[in-house]
Write a protein that holds these residues in place. Sequence first.
Motif, PDB file in Angstrom:
ATOM      1  N   GLU A  50       1.126   0.758 -14.411  1.00 11.72           N
ATOM      2  CA  GLU A  50       0.619  -0.387 -13.652  1.00 11.72           C
ATOM      3  C   GLU A  50      -0.711  -0.119 -12.952  1.00 11.72           C
ATOM      4  N   LEU A  51      -0.943   1.119 -12.551  1.00  9.54           N
ATOM      5  CA  LEU A  51      -2.113   1.383 -11.713  1.00  9.54           C
ATOM      6  C   LEU A  51      -3.205   2.189 -12.404  1.00  9.54           C
ATOM      7  N   ALA A  52      -2.801   3.225 -13.127  1.00  5.34           N
ATOM      8  CA  ALA A  52      -3.806   4.119 -13.694  1.00  5.34           C
ATOM      9  C   ALA A  52      -4.576   3.425 -14.806  1.00  5.34           C
TER      10      ALA A  52
ATOM     11  N   ASN B  66       0.817  -1.212   0.000  1.00  2.00           N
ATOM     12  CA  ASN B  66       0.000   0.000   0.000  1.00  2.00           C
ATOM     13  C   ASN B  66       0.850   1.261   0.000  1.00  2.00           C
ATOM     14  N   VAL B  67       1.895   1.254   0.840  1.00  2.00           N
ATOM     15  CA  VAL B  67       2.732   2.454   0.930  1.00  2.00           C
ATOM     16  C   VAL B  67       3.409   2.732  -0.405  1.00  2.00           C
ATOM     17  N   MET B  68       4.017   1.696  -0.999  1.00  2.00           N
ATOM     18  CA  MET B  68       4.765   1.918  -2.230  1.00  2.00           C
ATOM     19  C   MET B  68       3.844   2.339  -3.381  1.00  2.00           C
ATOM     20  N   LEU B  69       2.699   1.689  -3.472  1.00  6.35           N
ATOM     21  CA  LEU B  69       1.788   2.039  -4.559  1.00  6.35           C
ATOM     22  C   LEU B  69       1.267   3.465  -4.393  1.00  6.35           C
ATOM     23  N   THR B  70       1.023   3.859  -3.137  1.00  2.00           N
ATOM     24  CA  THR B  70       0.602   5.237  -2.907  1.00  2.00           C
ATOM     25  C   THR B  70       1.717   6.198  -3.313  1.00  2.00           C
TER      26      THR B  70
END
Lengths: 286, 321
Positions: B108-110, A17-21
Amino acid sequence: MAQVMTSRNRRRNAVNNVMLTLTGVCAVLTVSTLFLILSYLVYNGGKSLNLDFFTKLPLSPGQEGGGMANAILGSAEIVLFASLLGLPVGFLAGVYLAEFSPKRLGFLIRYTADLLNGVPSIVIGIFAWTVVVRPMHQFSALAGGFALSLMLIPITARGTEQFLLEVPRTMREGALALGAPMWVTIATVVVPAARKGIMTSMILGVARISGETAPLLFTALGNQFWSAGLNQPTASLPVMIFTHATAPYEDWHRQAWAAGLVLLGLVLVANISARMIVSRGASLPR
Amino acid sequence: MATPAAVVRPTRTLRKPLISGDELAKAFTFFFAALIIVVTFALVWQLWIGSSPAKEKFGFRFLTSSLWNPVTDEYGALPFIYGTLLTSFLALLISVPLGVGAAIYLSELASPRLSNTLTFLVELLAAVPSVIFGLIAIFSLVPLMRDYIEPALQNAFGSTPLFSGPAFGVGYLTAGMILAVMTFPFIISVSREALMAVPREQREAALALGATKWESTWQIVLPFAKLGILGSVFLGLARALGETMAVTMVIGNDPAIHASLLAPGYTIAAVIANEFTEASGKMYSSALVELGLVLFALTMLINGVAQLMIVLTTKKGSAKA
């Protein structure tokens, strides 16, 4: 055992969670730079911009007011000359690369074009100074335009090549099968099919060179007045921004902001409209 | 065997006197393509002969001496080389984590739509002329650094030589920060492409084995796109090394070597921009041209490496399609 697993999983989830944020924060930070720059420029430039900016000559330090009409005209002259020189050369070189070049020679020319594209603009300025300014014993709009055209040629050539190669093979084959020679096929089928892409890369190229300052510093030099001709020192917007922003006069700073707003406005409008021509998100030559 | 040759020959001789339109078109366009090679060679040649007086007088000492004195006609390039390398290094220190992080988010996310829009905006940032970055930096970043950031850094790390000396606002660190903003658009857009070229199966395999999204990204996707990301970093580095206007406006113009990041310095491109027009003596301008040659060699080297890496990864990416 189960407890170990869950605490470990909890840690893995937390890291996740931290890294993706953080990556999201990076994206927000980088994109917001554009808005920061735009709003700061619009705020300061908007305060300083008025009709005089487009119609009056710069005044000497200490006097209020004045404009940069000479720099607007000068920039237009220099960029127009650079385009007249650079766009046809780049376009034809691109046609050669896409349609006629043998493999090895094509690679050599392509590589050299990329090399030329990567040359620091200040070094291009030195070159233009040695081959144009020194023999003419004169700083001039021509020398400035020559320097900028050297930056435009590789961009246009590689852009033209890329979009010509994207034209489907079947279109060429259709024309050739009807008995058209290669060059007729290229001129009447392939190039028109790639028209949009080629236009786009040309617009982007011209937008890029019109913001260049370094190659103009010792080619077109600068001028506080109207230029007496194409073979005379000529004012340009980017160089004006540089000299006015680094000078210690309050009123000159205001002029620099106004010039910055006008220049960035032109560059961004050109960029956005060029990218609207081709579909959004399509990769463009850098 | 003899018969077909005999059949072919007459048509050839029939054609020969005419120059076909295709050959003409090929020769015509070749002329312009060859012009690219001619111009590039001429550029290198002019830099080489233009700098020969300085090369003859100073030899290798030019690169190792830190004395730059137009009055006594003594020229050494070391402070400029140092400034160029240091500011570019600082720029990468900031822009690589930021740029790669943003690229990961975008690939990867958007959602594709968001990703394309944000990339479009980032690429617009790459189109902003460098003199505009300079203009904004002079009036916003420089006072900000002088009044807040640099004093804060001194309070925290003032005992180390890296952050010693007075806070001017202009200097290596400020130039590095501006260069960071100018390089991350390149890093983001090229890294994003490299990441998106990673086959979907790689991610799925990692996730199926129970890896978290981050673990799959960090341990599987990033290593796969390593070369392309490295290429983007070198591309950014090449731009930072050759960047002129923005740096010239905030570097402080001091031809000396300082350990402190807060001190004013000078870069190769900046000294050429500032002094070339007023370089009156033959040796003076020749020394500046030699600086141009050094800068050219430096950026060509870095660009070549970047080009190679990007070509290698795009090849890998297209292999999976």
